[in-house]
Write an enzyme that holds these catalytic residues in place. Structure first.
Site, PDB file in Angstrom:
ATOM      1  N   CYS A   1       0.797  -1.230   0.000  1.00 14.51           N
ATOM      2  CA  CYS A   1       0.000   0.000   0.000  1.00 14.51           C
ATOM      3  C   CYS A   1       0.830   1.280   0.000  1.00 14.51           C
ATOM      4  O   CYS A   1       0.483   2.233  -0.701  1.00 14.51           O
ATOM      5  CB  CYS A   1      -0.990  -0.007   1.151  1.00 14.51           C
ATOM      6  SG  CYS A   1      -0.246  -0.330   2.734  1.00 14.51           S
TER       7      CYS A   1
ATOM      8  N   HIS B   1      -0.736   6.089   5.562  1.00 13.89           N
ATOM      9  CA  HIS B   1       0.358   5.111   5.470  1.00 13.89           C
ATOM     10  C   HIS B   1       1.565   5.587   4.669  1.00 13.89           C
ATOM     11  O   HIS B   1       2.224   4.821   3.974  1.00 13.89           O
ATOM     12  CB  HIS B   1      -0.173   3.782   4.905  1.00 13.89           C
ATOM     13  CG  HIS B   1       0.501   2.600   5.539  1.00 13.89           C
ATOM     14  ND1 HIS B   1       0.230   1.323   5.179  1.00 13.89           N
ATOM     15  CD2 HIS B   1       1.437   2.511   6.505  1.00 13.89           C
ATOM     16  CE1 HIS B   1       0.963   0.486   5.896  1.00 13.89           C
ATOM     17  NE2 HIS B   1       1.691   1.193   6.704  1.00 13.89           N
TER      18      HIS B   1
END
Length: 146
Positions: free
Chosen positions: A57, A113
């Site tokens: 991700c 993230h």
């Protein structure tokens, strides 16, 4: 819209093309997962079917936000861990920063993230006017903590 771990055949309009053994008739989607809202968004949007994302991700997010392959931002091989210093290198502008310069109100809802060890690595510093979500991966959607 970026969705982690969403497979090509997990959306009904892709299954209508009989991809991976999905639905064979677009008018009969009763055996497909219900993605009515995504189907409606698709009709009014551009669908990128050949944007090959990264297997993790953080690299995918860095590519989407900077327009650069992760190999060029140093984000290609890993996801950022909760206690890891650093983040998406500050020398690369994000699409949110560029849109904000043009007067757009920018939002990020979901998982960032891409680092948060310093204010400079957070979404609000990187061009987003509003952020509601998690800084790290594998977080609980109710508490927003890992």
């Amino acid at each position: 819209l970026l969705a982690d771990d969403l497979g090509y055949g997990d959306i009904c309009f892709n299954q209508a093309k009989n991809v991976y053994g999905g639905c064979t008739k677009p008018e009969v989607w009763s055996d497909c997962p219900r993605t009515d809202y995504l189907n409606a968004l698709r009709k009014e949007s551009i669908t990128l079917t050949e944007f090959y994302v990264q297997p993790l991700c953080s690299p995918t997010r860095s590519a989407l936000l900077t327009g650069r392959y992760p190999i060029h931002t140093g984000m290609q091989t890993h996801v950022l861990q909760p206690t890891q210093p650093g983040g998406l290198p500050l020398k690369y502008k994000t699409i949110a920063e560029e849109l904000k310069k043009q007067g757009y109100d920018t939002y990020l809802v979901g998982k960032w993230h891409l680092g948060y060890s310093k204010w400079e690595h957070t979404p609000l510093f990187r061009g987003f006017n509003h952020f509601y979500g998690m800084y790290v991966g594998a977080a609980d959607h109710y508490t927003r903590y890992p």
